[in-house]
Design a protein around this motif. Structure first.
Motif, PDB file in Angstrom:
ATOM      1  N   ASN A  67       0.856  -1.189   0.000  1.00 35.92           N
ATOM      2  CA  ASN A  67       0.000   0.000   0.000  1.00 35.92           C
ATOM      3  C   ASN A  67       0.896   1.244   0.000  1.00 35.92           C
ATOM      4  OD1 ASN A  67      -1.711   2.114   0.504  1.00 35.92           O
ATOM      5  ND2 ASN A  67      -2.882   1.044   2.086  1.00 35.92           N
ATOM      6  N   THR A  68       0.852   2.015  -1.088  1.00 35.74           N
ATOM      7  CA  THR A  68       1.603   3.271  -1.164  1.00 35.74           C
ATOM      8  C   THR A  68       0.601   4.413  -1.338  1.00 35.74           C
ATOM      9  OG1 THR A  68       1.898   2.901  -3.526  1.00 35.74           O
ATOM     10  CG2 THR A  68       3.698   2.248  -2.106  1.00 35.74           C
ATOM     11  N   PRO A  69       0.255   5.104  -0.269  1.00 35.64           N
ATOM     12  CA  PRO A  69      -0.779   6.148  -0.352  1.00 35.64           C
ATOM     13  C   PRO A  69      -0.482   7.234  -1.379  1.00 35.64           C
ATOM     14  CG  PRO A  69      -0.295   5.621   1.931  1.00 35.64           C
ATOM     15  CD  PRO A  69       0.733   4.913   1.104  1.00 35.64           C
ATOM     16  N   GLN A  70       0.817   7.422  -1.724  1.00 33.58           N
ATOM     17  CA  GLN A  70       1.138   8.456  -2.730  1.00 33.58           C
ATOM     18  C   GLN A  70       0.891   7.979  -4.147  1.00 33.58           C
ATOM     19  OE1 GLN A  70       3.362   7.138  -0.423  1.00 33.58           O
ATOM     20  NE2 GLN A  70       4.886   8.679   0.093  1.00 33.58           N
ATOM     21  N   LYS A  71       0.319   6.762  -4.309  1.00 33.22           N
ATOM     22  CA  LYS A  71       0.052   6.192  -5.634  1.00 33.22           C
ATOM     23  C   LYS A  71       1.330   5.908  -6.405  1.00 33.22           C
ATOM     24  CE  LYS A  71      -4.280   6.688  -4.733  1.00 33.22           C
ATOM     25  NZ  LYS A  71      -5.037   5.530  -4.230  1.00 33.22           N
ATOM     26  N   GLY A  72       2.342   5.465  -5.713  1.00 32.66           N
ATOM     27  CA  GLY A  72       3.578   5.090  -6.363  1.00 32.66           C
ATOM     28  C   GLY A  72       3.746   3.579  -6.356  1.00 32.66           C
ATOM     29  N   PHE A  73       4.977   3.131  -6.401  1.00 38.22           N
ATOM     30  CA  PHE A  73       5.250   1.705  -6.318  1.00 38.22           C
ATOM     31  C   PHE A  73       6.680   1.495  -5.835  1.00 38.22           C
ATOM     32  CE2 PHE A  73       8.107   0.907  -9.899  1.00 38.22           C
ATOM     33  CZ  PHE A  73       7.941   2.056 -10.642  1.00 38.22           C
ATOM     34  N   ALA A  74       6.924   0.279  -5.333  1.00 35.85           N
ATOM     35  CA  ALA A  74       8.271  -0.100  -4.903  1.00 35.85           C
ATOM     36  C   ALA A  74       8.853  -1.034  -5.946  1.00 35.85           C
ATOM     37  CB  ALA A  74       8.230  -0.773  -3.535  1.00 35.85           C
ATOM     38  N   TRP A  75       9.991  -0.669  -6.507  1.00 35.11           N
ATOM     39  CA  TRP A  75      10.622  -1.472  -7.550  1.00 35.11           C
ATOM     40  C   TRP A  75      11.550  -2.470  -6.870  1.00 35.11           C
ATOM     41  CZ3 TRP A  75      13.432   0.832 -12.454  1.00 35.11           C
ATOM     42  CH2 TRP A  75      13.354  -0.121 -13.481  1.00 35.11           C
ATOM     43  N   GLN A  76      10.998  -3.599  -6.433  1.00 36.07           N
ATOM     44  CA  GLN A  76      11.770  -4.599  -5.737  1.00 36.07           C
ATOM     45  C   GLN A  76      11.472  -5.976  -6.332  1.00 36.07           C
ATOM     46  OE1 GLN A  76       8.888  -3.969  -1.970  1.00 36.07           O
ATOM     47  NE2 GLN A  76      10.433  -5.523  -1.606  1.00 36.07           N
TER      48      GLN A  76
ATOM     49  N   ILE B 275      11.537  -2.713   3.273  1.00 33.17           N
ATOM     50  CA  ILE B 275      10.086  -2.752   3.465  1.00 33.17           C
ATOM     51  C   ILE B 275       9.677  -4.041   4.182  1.00 33.17           C
ATOM     52  CG2 ILE B 275       7.857  -2.858   2.260  1.00 33.17           C
ATOM     53  CD1 ILE B 275       9.116  -1.076   0.092  1.00 33.17           C
ATOM     54  N   GLU B 276      10.187  -5.182   3.719  1.00 28.83           N
ATOM     55  CA  GLU B 276       9.734  -6.459   4.269  1.00 28.83           C
ATOM     56  C   GLU B 276      10.351  -6.778   5.628  1.00 28.83           C
ATOM     57  OE1 GLU B 276       7.302  -8.451   3.175  1.00 28.83           O
ATOM     58  OE2 GLU B 276       6.911  -6.891   1.683  1.00 28.83           O
ATOM     59  N   THR B 277      11.544  -6.299   5.927  1.00 26.90           N
ATOM     60  CA  THR B 277      12.108  -6.580   7.252  1.00 26.90           C
ATOM     61  C   THR B 277      11.284  -5.926   8.367  1.00 26.90           C
ATOM     62  OG1 THR B 277      14.352  -7.141   6.561  1.00 26.90           O
ATOM     63  CG2 THR B 277      14.116  -6.116   8.719  1.00 26.90           C
ATOM     64  N   PRO B 278      10.965  -4.612   8.300  1.00 33.73           N
ATOM     65  CA  PRO B 278      10.090  -4.079   9.357  1.00 33.73           C
ATOM     66  C   PRO B 278       8.695  -4.698   9.325  1.00 33.73           C
ATOM     67  CG  PRO B 278      10.513  -2.421   7.657  1.00 33.73           C
ATOM     68  CD  PRO B 278      11.462  -3.552   7.419  1.00 33.73           C
ATOM     69  N   ARG B 279       8.207  -5.041   8.127  1.00 29.74           N
ATOM     70  CA  ARG B 279       6.893  -5.703   8.069  1.00 29.74           C
ATOM     71  C   ARG B 279       6.934  -7.024   8.844  1.00 29.74           C
ATOM     72  NH1 ARG B 279       4.346  -9.179   3.091  1.00 29.74           N
ATOM     73  NH2 ARG B 279       2.219  -9.358   3.896  1.00 29.74           N
ATOM     74  N   LEU B 280       8.014  -7.797   8.644  1.00 23.95           N
ATOM     75  CA  LEU B 280       8.125  -9.083   9.347  1.00 23.95           C
ATOM     76  C   LEU B 280       8.250  -8.875  10.849  1.00 23.95           C
ATOM     77  CD1 LEU B 280       8.470 -12.149   9.358  1.00 23.95           C
ATOM     78  CD2 LEU B 280      10.909 -11.804   8.833  1.00 23.95           C
ATOM     79  N   TRP B 281       9.000  -7.860  11.244  1.00 21.46           N
ATOM     80  CA  TRP B 281       9.121  -7.551  12.687  1.00 21.46           C
ATOM     81  C   TRP B 281       7.731  -7.271  13.268  1.00 21.46           C
ATOM     82  CZ3 TRP B 281      13.657  -6.318  15.858  1.00 21.46           C
ATOM     83  CH2 TRP B 281      13.339  -5.775  17.106  1.00 21.46           C
TER      84      TRP B 281
ATOM     85  N   VAL C 200       7.462   2.488   7.176  1.00 21.04           N
ATOM     86  CA  VAL C 200       6.645   1.314   6.887  1.00 21.04           C
ATOM     87  C   VAL C 200       5.818   0.964   8.116  1.00 21.04           C
ATOM     88  CG1 VAL C 200       6.711  -1.124   6.241  1.00 21.04           C
ATOM     89  CG2 VAL C 200       8.424   0.465   5.313  1.00 21.04           C
ATOM     90  N   THR C 201       4.524   0.841   7.927  1.00 21.03           N
ATOM     91  CA  THR C 201       3.618   0.362   8.972  1.00 21.03           C
ATOM     92  C   THR C 201       2.800  -0.790   8.391  1.00 21.03           C
ATOM     93  OG1 THR C 201       1.950   1.990   8.320  1.00 21.03           O
ATOM     94  CG2 THR C 201       3.471   2.616  10.088  1.00 21.03           C
ATOM     95  N   LEU C 202       1.944  -1.373   9.215  1.00 18.05           N
ATOM     96  CA  LEU C 202       1.062  -2.423   8.718  1.00 18.05           C
ATOM     97  C   LEU C 202      -0.317  -1.853   8.419  1.00 18.05           C
ATOM     98  CD1 LEU C 202       1.837  -5.443  11.090  1.00 18.05           C
ATOM     99  CD2 LEU C 202       2.792  -4.967   8.817  1.00 18.05           C
ATOM    100  N   ASP C 203      -0.893  -2.300   7.310  1.00 19.90           N
ATOM    101  CA  ASP C 203      -2.281  -1.948   7.046  1.00 19.90           C
ATOM    102  C   ASP C 203      -3.137  -2.589   8.146  1.00 19.90           C
ATOM    103  OD1 ASP C 203      -4.056  -1.150   4.245  1.00 19.90           O
ATOM    104  OD2 ASP C 203      -5.051  -2.214   5.886  1.00 19.90           O
ATOM    105  N   PRO C 204      -3.999  -1.832   8.814  1.00 16.03           N
ATOM    106  CA  PRO C 204      -4.749  -2.396   9.950  1.00 16.03           C
ATOM    107  C   PRO C 204      -5.813  -3.413   9.548  1.00 16.03           C
ATOM    108  CG  PRO C 204      -5.486  -0.162   9.474  1.00 16.03           C
ATOM    109  CD  PRO C 204      -4.301  -0.415   8.593  1.00 16.03           C
ATOM    110  N   LYS C 205      -6.152  -3.485   8.257  1.00 22.15           N
ATOM    111  CA  LYS C 205      -7.250  -4.377   7.843  1.00 22.15           C
ATOM    112  C   LYS C 205      -6.858  -5.391   6.780  1.00 22.15           C
ATOM    113  CE  LYS C 205     -10.818  -0.893   8.770  1.00 22.15           C
ATOM    114  NZ  LYS C 205     -11.904  -0.061   8.178  1.00 22.15           N
ATOM    115  N   ILE C 206      -6.011  -4.992   5.848  1.00 19.75           N
ATOM    116  CA  ILE C 206      -5.765  -5.834   4.671  1.00 19.75           C
ATOM    117  C   ILE C 206      -4.598  -6.792   4.927  1.00 19.75           C
ATOM    118  CG2 ILE C 206      -5.221  -5.837   2.214  1.00 19.75           C
ATOM    119  CD1 ILE C 206      -6.376  -3.020   2.055  1.00 19.75           C
ATOM    120  N   LYS C 207      -4.881  -8.096   4.746  1.00 24.02           N
ATOM    121  CA  LYS C 207      -3.864  -9.122   4.884  1.00 24.02           C
ATOM    122  C   LYS C 207      -3.733  -9.883   3.565  1.00 24.02           C
ATOM    123  CE  LYS C 207      -3.780 -11.632   8.683  1.00 24.02           C
ATOM    124  NZ  LYS C 207      -4.212 -12.536   9.774  1.00 24.02           N
ATOM    125  N   ASP C 208      -2.555 -10.417   3.303  1.00 26.21           N
ATOM    126  CA  ASP C 208      -2.428 -11.425   2.261  1.00 26.21           C
ATOM    127  C   ASP C 208      -2.013 -12.726   2.940  1.00 26.21           C
ATOM    128  OD1 ASP C 208       0.307 -11.270   2.767  1.00 26.21           O
ATOM    129  OD2 ASP C 208       0.776 -10.206   0.910  1.00 26.21           O
TER     130      ASP C 208
END
Length: 566
Positions: free
Chosen positions: A101-110, A308-314, A447-455
């Motif tokens: 989720n990128t609120p600025q309507k961008g993307f992460a090139w990873q 992005i994914e390391t803090p997400r995993l934490w 980076v934070t977690l979306d409070p509702k959306i999970k995959d």
């Protein structure tokens, strides 16, 4: 799979394979887990079509024949962010990419995959600016130098060769009054060949009788670094030194490393001990083909999943709260400018009528300005070129933008329609640069977690980045310098894209050394848990590309882990 090893490394991108190799060379047993596929390995002959094997432990499994078949020159096949082989998603390209989720309507090139984002990076390997480290980081620049030198020798790193586009850039920079830099430790502004993790061209390659099938040729200047690289007699000898072809083979040669692709780590496992408090003891993971869940245990766990994914995993692991986990995101807020030249001017300066942006290494020359950031030329195939130059802007369409006559560029914003067709006809005579801004650490970005959306891997990450007024001033100064270099080299038309801040290519600093980890990159609140990716950097290095510094820190951290726990 060995469920009880000495060390588990999460992520096989820029940093994970480095620390795995360093530890394994000291007879430490390492399990390296990667969410994406493995290209060029006999255990996965069709890595995007079926699950293949479980793991690989030998460099005998590597296959240059498979890599040549799997890494194509097709932009959509490789770099489409939705279905391309180099995307952030599972190996099965019929499935959706993993959401961010990128609120600025961008993307992460990873990327996911063995090699991670080094699969599509330009292999640029500059060091940090000393002034961005000394007196700023909790360790000194001098402490980094031996680790830089070790990585530079291992990859190896060398000055990039020139083609007409680099010569034109050097000509313009010199005419603009800048000096050439001849040091890796940059303290003054100037231009120089790119320190590149790409094997130099073999000087004998144009000799009659030179046998391409028998001699290591190095880079052939064919211009497809961004699509991966398969030029070489063996996987280990491929010209562009992604970790797929450099550190991974070296790690396998030790006989102490097991690597599992298609394995997404969803939780870091911990236990509370009477004497040492909370410590990491293993991971829970999910197979991306079958959905099967498993666990593995170890004495040390290393997070190397990226900024992005390391803090997400934490956060998804519900590890202890820390106000700096996920915060302080640096993005090097990119921008892009282009200069279009007339044939007679190119002939006058270079002796040739065009510069062919697709020839040569993708980014072989740079301009460094400690205190501001970086200007780096680039040349890629036409689709990617037009996307980066003319289809990416925070200013909207150029014809709707108000013209400020004091600006040194002729147009600013997106180019479309007949004008885009006209500009792309000038593609062979267009020089392009990227700008990386030395942006500031800001605790409100991150980076934070979306409070509702999970995959299937947990709550998805939300990535926010808003540049400061000072960041904007630095970026504008770099754009003015770039425009001046274009003019001095004879450009008839200069276009500024003015990229929006929501495009994440150099994401860094979301688990900062000194705030989330100690000076050895061990988590302050969870013992035996280390970080070895861009997230642990203290700041944006002054603007230089982050991969080499991540690899130097990973090399240093391996040494610290061995001294403390083995």
């Amino acid at each position: 799979m060995n469920n009880n090893v000495d060390v588990i490394v999460i992520g096989a991108g820029g940093g994970g394979p480095v620390i795995a190799k360093e530890l394994a060379e000291k007879d430490i047993k390492v399990l390296l887990l990667e969410a994406g596929p493995w290209y060029g390995n006999k255990n996965w002959p069709n890595p995007n079509e079926n699950k293949g094997g479980v793991s690989s432990t030998s460099d005998d499994d590597l296959s240059i024949e498979l890599l040549r078949k799997q890494f194509t020159d097709l932009e959509e096949d490789m770099n489409d962010v939705i279905t391309g082989k180099f995307r952030w998603g599972p190996a099965n390209r019929n499935e959706s990419p993993w959401d961010i989720n990128t609120p600025q309507k961008g993307f992460a090139w990873q990327n996911s995959g063995i090699g991670g984002t080094t699969l599509h990076y330009f292999a640029n390997s500059p060091r940090a600016y000393p002034e961005a480290v000394n007196g700023v980081w909790p360790i000194s620049y001098d402490e980094l130098i031996p680790y830089y030198e070790k990585v530079e020798a291992t990859l190896p790193v060398s000055p990039a060769p020139s083609t007409p586009k680099e010569e034109l850039f050097y000509y313009g920079a010199k005419k603009a009054g800048w000096n050439e830099i001849d040091t890796l430790n940059v303290r003054e502004p100037g231009y120089r060949p790119q320190p590149a993790a790409i094997l130099p061209p073999d000087p004998r390659i144009n000799e009659p009788g030179f046998n391409l099938a028998e001699n290591p040729v190095g880079c052939t200047l064919r211009g497809h670094c961004i699509n991966g690289c398969n030029v070489g007699l063996t996987v280990e000898g491929v010209a562009k030194r992604s970790t797929l072809v450099s550190y991974i083979p070296l790690a396998l040669k030790t006989g102490n490393v097991e690597i599992m692709p298609n394995t997404f780590v969803t939780k870091v496992l911990t236990q509370e001990t009477p004497n040492n408090g909370l410590q990491a003891v293993g991971v829970r993971f999910r197979n991306t083909w079958t959905g099967e869940v498993g666990e593995a245990h170890s004495k040390v766990v290393i997070m190397a999943a990226g900024a992005i994914e390391t803090p997400r995993l934490w956060l998804n692991s519900m590890l202890p709260k820390n106000p700096w986990v996920g915060k302080g995101l640096i993005n090097h807020w990119f921008d892009c400018l282009a200069g279009i030249y007339e044939e007679e001017d190119l002939i006058r300066v270079l002796g040739v009528s065009d510069i062919k942006p697709y020839v040569g290494q993708n980014a072989a020359a740079r301009f460094d300005y400690p205190g501001l950031g970086v200007i780096q030329i680039f040349g890629v195939s036409p689709g990617l070129y037009s996307s980066m130059l003319y289809s990416t802007s925070g200013k909207g369409y150029h014809f709707l933008s108000e013209k400020h006559y004091q600006t040194p560029w002729d147009m600013e914003g997106m180019i479309v329609g007949e004008q885009l067709k006209e500009f792309m006809r000038y593609y062979p005579r267009t020089l392009a640069v990227l700008i990386f801004t030395d942006d500031e650490v800001n605790i409100n970005n991150g980076v934070t977690l979306d409070p509702k959306i999970k995959d299937e891997n947990g709550f998805i990450p939300v990535v926010r980045y808003y540049p400061s007024k000072k960041d904007k001033e630095k970026r504008d100064k770099l754009a003015i310098i770039a425009a001046d270099i274009f003019r001095k080299s004879g450009a008839k038309l200069v276009i500024r894209s003015n990229w929006p801040p929501g495009i994440f290519i150099h994401a860094q600093c979301t688990m900062r050394m000194g705030y989330v980890t100690d000076n050895n990159c061990e988590a302050l609140q969870v013992k035996r848990l280390y970080i070895a990716d861009n997230s642990v950097q203290f700041n944006g290095l002054g603007g230089p590309n982050p991969t080499l510094t991540t690899q130097a820190l990973a090399t240093r951290s391996a040494e610290k882990i061995i001294n403390k726990y083995f």
